[in-house]
Design a protein around this motif. Structure first.
Motif, mmCIF file in Angstrom:
data_model
loop_
_atom_site.group_PDB
_atom_site.id
_atom_site.type_symbol
_atom_site.label_atom_id
_atom_site.label_comp_id
_atom_site.label_asym_id
_atom_site.label_seq_id
_atom_site.Cartn_x
_atom_site.Cartn_y
_atom_site.Cartn_z
ATOM 1 N N PRO A 38 11.562 -4.815 3.909
ATOM 2 C CA PRO A 38 11.415 -5.278 4.909
ATOM 3 C C PRO A 38 11.316 -4.199 6.146
ATOM 4 C CG PRO A 38 12.549 -6.734 4.103
ATOM 5 C CD PRO A 38 12.819 -5.379 3.121
ATOM 6 N N ALA A 39 12.405 -3.148 6.235
ATOM 7 C CA ALA A 39 12.416 -2.200 7.195
ATOM 8 C C ALA A 39 11.285 -1.314 7.161
ATOM 9 C CB ALA A 39 13.677 -1.277 7.108
ATOM 10 N N ILE A 40 10.858 -0.718 5.792
ATOM 11 C CA ILE A 40 9.549 -0.120 5.552
ATOM 12 C C ILE A 40 8.393 -0.599 6.058
ATOM 13 C CG2 ILE A 40 8.040 0.820 3.728
ATOM 14 C CD1 ILE A 40 10.086 2.300 2.605
ATOM 15 N N ARG A 41 8.114 -2.020 5.643
ATOM 16 C CA ARG A 41 6.999 -2.694 6.121
ATOM 17 C C ARG A 41 6.882 -3.023 7.516
ATOM 18 N NH1 ARG A 41 6.584 -7.886 1.669
ATOM 19 N NH2 ARG A 41 7.486 -6.653 0.137
ATOM 20 N N ILE A 42 7.905 -3.106 8.404
ATOM 21 C CA ILE A 42 7.941 -3.228 9.809
ATOM 22 C C ILE A 42 7.408 -1.873 10.400
ATOM 23 C CG2 ILE A 42 9.332 -3.435 11.943
ATOM 24 C CD1 ILE A 42 11.078 -5.467 10.197
ATOM 25 N N ALA A 43 7.911 -0.868 9.597
ATOM 26 C CA ALA A 43 7.738 0.556 10.350
ATOM 27 C C ALA A 43 6.219 0.737 10.169
ATOM 28 C CB ALA A 43 8.584 1.685 9.567
ATOM 29 N N LEU A 44 5.852 0.736 8.868
ATOM 30 C CA LEU A 44 4.315 0.718 8.383
ATOM 31 C C LEU A 44 3.370 -0.046 9.337
ATOM 32 C CD1 LEU A 44 4.568 0.801 4.594
ATOM 33 C CD2 LEU A 44 3.454 2.605 6.091
ATOM 34 N N ALA A 45 3.648 -1.365 9.657
ATOM 35 C CA ALA A 45 2.818 -2.015 10.403
ATOM 36 C C ALA A 45 2.772 -1.451 11.971
ATOM 37 C CB ALA A 45 3.328 -3.417 10.542
ATOM 38 N N GLU A 46 3.806 -1.031 12.401
ATOM 39 C CA GLU A 46 3.736 -0.436 13.717
ATOM 40 C C GLU A 46 3.170 1.010 13.729
ATOM 41 O OE1 GLU A 46 7.896 -0.245 14.485
ATOM 42 O OE2 GLU A 46 8.128 -2.354 15.087
ATOM 43 N N ALA A 47 3.281 1.808 12.668
ATOM 44 C CA ALA A 47 2.587 2.966 12.767
ATOM 45 C C ALA A 47 1.160 3.013 12.651
ATOM 46 C CB ALA A 47 3.215 3.845 11.465
ATOM 47 N N ILE A 48 0.733 2.044 11.605
ATOM 48 C CA ILE A 48 -0.645 1.806 11.431
ATOM 49 C C ILE A 48 -1.405 1.276 12.530
ATOM 50 C CG2 ILE A 48 -2.329 0.397 10.058
ATOM 51 C CD1 ILE A 48 -0.427 0.756 7.513
ATOM 52 N N ASP A 49 -0.867 0.483 13.418
ATOM 53 C CA ASP A 49 -1.249 0.066 14.578
ATOM 54 C C ASP A 49 -1.366 1.162 15.386
ATOM 55 O OD1 ASP A 49 -2.028 -2.461 16.330
ATOM 56 O OD2 ASP A 49 -0.413 -1.653 17.370
ATOM 57 N N ARG A 50 -0.448 1.757 15.686
ATOM 58 C CA ARG A 50 -0.831 2.890 16.599
ATOM 59 C C ARG A 50 -1.812 3.991 16.323
ATOM 60 N NH1 ARG A 50 4.916 3.193 16.247
ATOM 61 N NH2 ARG A 50 4.970 4.834 14.971
ATOM 62 N N ILE A 51 -1.750 4.196 15.016
ATOM 63 C CA ILE A 51 -2.902 5.027 14.352
ATOM 64 C C ILE A 51 -4.276 4.603 14.467
ATOM 65 C CG2 ILE A 51 -3.955 6.027 12.391
ATOM 66 C CD1 ILE A 51 -0.966 6.472 11.313
ATOM 67 N N GLU A 52 -4.495 3.121 14.523
ATOM 68 C CA GLU A 52 -5.941 2.555 14.465
ATOM 69 C C GLU A 52 -6.234 2.410 15.884
ATOM 70 O OE1 GLU A 52 -9.072 0.933 12.720
ATOM 71 O OE2 GLU A 52 -7.236 1.835 11.665
ATOM 72 N N ARG A 53 -5.349 2.463 16.869
ATOM 73 C CA ARG A 53 -5.794 2.523 18.235
ATOM 74 C C ARG A 53 -5.804 3.871 18.725
ATOM 75 N NH1 ARG A 53 -2.022 1.071 21.038
ATOM 76 N NH2 ARG A 53 -0.320 0.403 19.740
ATOM 77 N N ASP A 54 -5.962 5.053 17.867
ATOM 78 C CA ASP A 54 -5.722 6.383 18.418
ATOM 79 C C ASP A 54 -7.117 7.004 18.044
ATOM 80 O OD1 ASP A 54 -5.436 9.071 19.129
ATOM 81 O OD2 ASP A 54 -3.392 9.227 18.639
ATOM 82 N N PRO A 55 -8.230 7.210 18.981
ATOM 83 C CA PRO A 55 -9.246 7.751 18.508
ATOM 84 C C PRO A 55 -9.160 9.176 17.889
ATOM 85 C CG PRO A 55 -9.240 7.561 20.771
ATOM 86 C CD PRO A 55 -8.190 6.790 20.351
ATOM 87 N N ALA A 56 -8.124 9.804 18.404
ATOM 88 C CA ALA A 56 -8.003 11.482 18.127
ATOM 89 C C ALA A 56 -7.719 11.365 16.642
ATOM 90 C CB ALA A 56 -6.904 12.058 18.920
ATOM 91 N N ILE A 57 -7.069 10.483 15.745
ATOM 92 C CA ILE A 57 -6.874 10.581 14.378
ATOM 93 C C ILE A 57 -8.111 9.934 13.803
ATOM 94 C CG2 ILE A 57 -5.245 9.487 12.554
ATOM 95 C CD1 ILE A 57 -3.288 8.953 14.864
ATOM 96 N N ARG A 58 -8.382 10.876 12.667
ATOM 97 C CA ARG A 58 -9.643 10.670 11.994
ATOM 98 C C ARG A 58 -9.337 10.276 10.491
ATOM 99 N NH1 ARG A 58 -13.768 13.085 14.952
ATOM 100 N NH2 ARG A 58 -15.234 12.157 13.430
ATOM 101 N N ALA A 59 -8.159 10.661 9.988
ATOM 102 C CA ALA A 59 -7.751 10.349 8.786
ATOM 103 C C ALA A 59 -6.328 9.839 8.484
ATOM 104 C CB ALA A 59 -8.271 11.316 7.963
ATOM 105 N N VAL A 60 -5.907 9.383 7.581
ATOM 106 C CA VAL A 60 -4.444 9.226 7.464
ATOM 107 C C VAL A 60 -3.900 9.593 5.819
ATOM 108 C CG1 VAL A 60 -2.492 7.390 7.648
ATOM 109 C CG2 VAL A 60 -4.802 7.193 9.071
#
Length: 261
Positions: free
Chosen positions: A36-58
């Motif tokens: 559960p801890a990894i899932r929460i952390a992943l969800a939060e990180a992916i949301d930040r990444i998706e909203r950041d236009p400067a990030i082009r790949a993950v």
């Protein structure tokens, strides 16, 4: 590589290399099981990444011996059918976020990618594997069906025939064998998968991001139907005696005795 890391105690490490975001599963004591801890952390990180236009790949990676061992059996408790269905709320939000993301995802796999860890690697658009990487759809060994979108992503990569063998037989597949059937995109010397994945991720900086996003939108068709079905099927299987036996046998390190009930 540039960027800053959170504390080494964090279950997910996040850093940047130019326009590339690198997410490292970091709960090695549990073999990077999708707790559960990894899932929460992943969800939060992916949301930040998706909203950041400067990030082009993950890039998503794990430890040198294990990418992810899959679901955390010690925490796999479902309170009835409704509870079982609810367990997938967060997981499926992560699956949809990756598959439907406008940004390309690359998995750097060293060691084992098992169960939902296997599913997680296949959510990515490209898989780079170390020579010693191993993949296994281990769900039948604990009385479950493949989840986290594997019923969508695996046939898309290797075809229906090979997908049936992988899903039904739960036989481990090495990196070279995976390369031969299209399960893996590149095989590199052990210990270099992350470097190669980051190098590939950097190439997207020279490609039009909207073109990538539109292609991924088309390729994501069908994922929602699979996720809706697996949510109900897996929730039902959580209630079976076979799942209880499979989980108990795994924790006791013995061969399970399944009875089809």
């Amino acid at each position: 590589m540039s960027g800053t890391n959170p504390s080494d105690e964090a279950v997910l490490l996040e850093r940047r290399d130019g326009a590339v975001a690198i997410l490292t599963l970091n709960e090695l004591a549990k073999r990077n099981a999708l707790t559960p801890a990894i899932r929460i952390a992943l969800a939060e990180a992916i949301d930040r990444i998706e909203r950041d236009p400067a990030i082009r790949a993950v890039v998503i990676t794990g430890g040198p011996q294990v990418f992810s061992a899959g679901g955390d059996l010690t925490a796999m408790q479902a309170d009835g059918l409704a509870g079982g269905r609810d367990r997938f709320r967060l997981l499926h939000s992560i699956v949809r976020a990756i598959v439907k993301s406008g940004k390309p995802y690359i998995a750097a796999v060293e060691g084992w990618a098992a169960g939902a860890g296997f599913s997680f690697a296949l959510l990515c658009d490209t898989i780079v594997a170390g020579e010693g990487a191993r993949f296994v759809a281990s769900f039948p060994k604990v009385g479950l069906v493949a989840d986290a979108g594997l019923l969508h992503t695996l046939p898309a990569r290797v075809g229906q025939g090979r997908a049936r063998q992988i899903l039904l037989q739960a036989t481990p597949i090495g990196a070279r064998a995976g390369l031969a059937i299209g399960l893996v995109d590149e095989v590199v010397p052990d210990g270099t998968a992350l470097d190669r994945a980051v190098a590939l991720a950097r190439t997207y900086d020279g490609l039009a991001p909207l073109s990538t996003a539109m292609a991924k939108e088309w390729l994501a068709r069908g994922i929602d139907e699979v996720l809706d079905w697996e949510r109900s099927a897996q929730a039902a299987l959580f209630q079976t005696a076979d799942h209880h036996e499979g989980k108990t046998a795994f924790l006791e390190k013995r061969r399970p005795t399944f009875q089809g009930r």
